[in-house]
Design an enzyme around this catalytic site. Structure first.
Site, mmCIF file in Angstrom:
data_model
loop_
_atom_site.group_PDB
_atom_site.id
_atom_site.type_symbol
_atom_site.label_atom_id
_atom_site.label_comp_id
_atom_site.label_asym_id
_atom_site.label_seq_id
_atom_site.Cartn_x
_atom_site.Cartn_y
_atom_site.Cartn_z
ATOM 1 N N GLN A 75 51.195 32.920 35.916
ATOM 2 C CA GLN A 75 50.995 34.264 35.363
ATOM 3 C C GLN A 75 51.098 34.272 33.841
ATOM 4 O O GLN A 75 50.301 34.917 33.151
ATOM 5 C CB GLN A 75 52.026 35.239 35.952
ATOM 6 C CG GLN A 75 52.064 35.291 37.470
ATOM 7 C CD GLN A 75 50.777 35.827 38.094
ATOM 8 O OE1 GLN A 75 49.957 36.447 37.434
ATOM 9 N NE2 GLN A 75 50.613 35.589 39.391
ATOM 10 N N GLU A 119 40.862 45.703 40.685
ATOM 11 C CA GLU A 119 41.228 44.843 41.820
ATOM 12 C C GLU A 119 40.503 45.366 43.058
ATOM 13 O O GLU A 119 40.511 46.566 43.332
ATOM 14 C CB GLU A 119 42.738 44.853 42.026
ATOM 15 C CG GLU A 119 43.232 44.453 43.408
ATOM 16 C CD GLU A 119 42.893 43.016 43.798
ATOM 17 O OE1 GLU A 119 42.553 42.788 44.981
ATOM 18 O OE2 GLU A 119 42.973 42.126 42.926
ATOM 19 N N GLY A 151 34.990 43.736 40.976
ATOM 20 C CA GLY A 151 35.088 43.484 39.549
ATOM 21 C C GLY A 151 33.744 43.268 38.880
ATOM 22 O O GLY A 151 33.504 43.741 37.758
ATOM 23 N N ASP A 168 41.741 36.987 37.214
ATOM 24 C CA ASP A 168 42.746 36.341 38.058
ATOM 25 C C ASP A 168 42.257 36.446 39.492
ATOM 26 O O ASP A 168 42.604 37.382 40.212
ATOM 27 C CB ASP A 168 44.097 37.022 37.866
ATOM 28 C CG ASP A 168 45.172 36.441 38.764
ATOM 29 O OD1 ASP A 168 44.964 35.338 39.306
ATOM 30 O OD2 ASP A 168 46.215 37.099 38.940
ATOM 31 N N SER A 170 41.275 34.956 43.454
ATOM 32 C CA SER A 170 41.607 34.016 44.522
ATOM 33 C C SER A 170 40.453 33.022 44.650
ATOM 34 O O SER A 170 39.449 33.108 43.927
ATOM 35 C CB SER A 170 41.845 34.763 45.832
ATOM 36 O OG SER A 170 40.738 35.600 46.144
ATOM 37 N N ASP A 171 40.546 32.066 45.564
ATOM 38 C CA ASP A 171 39.512 31.047 45.708
ATOM 39 C C ASP A 171 38.203 31.657 46.203
ATOM 40 O O ASP A 171 38.206 32.616 46.978
ATOM 41 C CB ASP A 171 39.974 29.968 46.687
ATOM 42 C CG ASP A 171 41.199 29.220 46.188
ATOM 43 O OD1 ASP A 171 41.192 28.819 45.016
ATOM 44 O OD2 ASP A 171 42.159 29.058 46.966
#
Length: 309
Positions: A75, A119, A151, A168, A170-171
């Site tokens: 972070q 998000e 996004g 930021d 995720s995969d």
């Protein structure tokens, strides 16, 4: 076996084991103290549990997103590598970051005046606010304006300009069956292509900088080379950096950083905090020396990135 059922089985046995064809031949396990949440949102499976030794853990579609034990290394680095490379990062956009960690860190930066976040999964936000307040506290940031949605679409629709954009994510690929190795596109797949980087560039103010979760050089070097090559077609300065995060596959995760300013030197922070200042800010991992060394790559990765075009 269904991923969700298998994840539950692992927890019931007292351990949660992460296995995925994205990191073949290896696995990572936490001993579970108690399960706090298991549910399916519109986009993904969400699980939060308290481990016996490493604090609370968030898992999305079978992939560990953070543990409280080592989350600061990710972070803080994804936040301060770009923000401390910009001379005046007044307005920052965060895409993803549903755990709240990035906006928590941005609240500490004295130059950041406004944070906008988009998000896709509101239920991840609520899960962290409710069950992991050490992360979810980021959503109390008075500088924050929060949007829920895609996004990439947000970047198309907003007319705002940003000094820094942090993705930021995720995969891009998630596991649907840990036994058979079946995969599918995850909610973040649209954030790992050249078109997305162009959309970010269009929303950057003059001299703007972006930083994106850049996967592991040990496991995903080909994807990293592809993305870096795409970025070099749009940005005059592109670099790959990394941090040590023990609970991520191979213990390492990277970042792709781009600047519209040809004079940007990512490996030399424009602002340096003393140890006393950093401690007062609540930093656990980031400092100016770590910032500089994050861009020192092993030979194999240097050679691969030399071929990116």
């Amino acid at each position: 076996m269904d991923l969700w059922i298998q994840a539950m089985d692992q927890t019931l046995k007292g351990w949660y084991t992460e296995r995925s064809p994205m990191w073949p031949g290896q696995a990572f396990s936490f001993k579970v103290k108690r399960t706090l949440l298991q549910k399916r949102s519109q986009y993904q499976n969400i699980e939060v549990f308290e481990s016996t030794n490493h604090g609370k853990v968030l898992v999305l579609d079978g992939a560990i997103q953070f543990s409280e034990w080592d989350e600061a290394s990710y972070q803080e680095m994804i936040t301060f590598l770009p923000v401390n490379a910009h001379p005046r990062p007044r307005k920052v956009l965060v895409v993803g970051g549903g755990d709240g960690g990035v906006v928590r860190e941005l609240a500490k930066h004295p130059d950041v005046e406004e944070v906008v976040q988009c998000e896709i999964d509101a239920e991840v936000i609520e899960a962290c606010k409710t069950h992991v307040p050490s992360m979810g506290c980021g959503f109390t940031n008075p500088k924050l304006t929060l949007h829920t949605g895609d996004g990439a679409k947000f970047l198309e629709e907003t007319q705002d300009k940003f000094d820094v954009i942090i993705t930021d994510a995720s995969d891009p690929i998630v596991n649907t069956d840990q036994e058979d190795g079946e995969t599918k596109d995850g909610p973040a797949v649209s954030l790992f292509n050249e078109d997305y980087y162009v959309k970010m560039k269009n929303r950057l103010a003059e001299g703007g900088i972006l930083c994106c979760q850049g996967e592991s050089m040990w496991l995903h070097a080909d994807l990293i080379v592809k993305l870096v090559g795409a970025c070099r077609r749009s940005f005059p300065v592109v670099q790959y950096a990394y941090t040590s995060t023990p609970t991520y596959p191979s213990g390492q995760i990277g970042f792709i950083l781009c600047s519209t300013n040809p004079a940007t030197k990512f490996d030399e922070p424009v602002r340096v905090w003393s140890q006393q200042e950093a401690t007062k800010m609540g930093l656990k991992y980031y400092n100016a020396d770590i910032h500089r060394t994050a861009f020192t790559l092993p030979t194999f990765m240097r050679n691969k990135l030399d071929q990116a075009n």
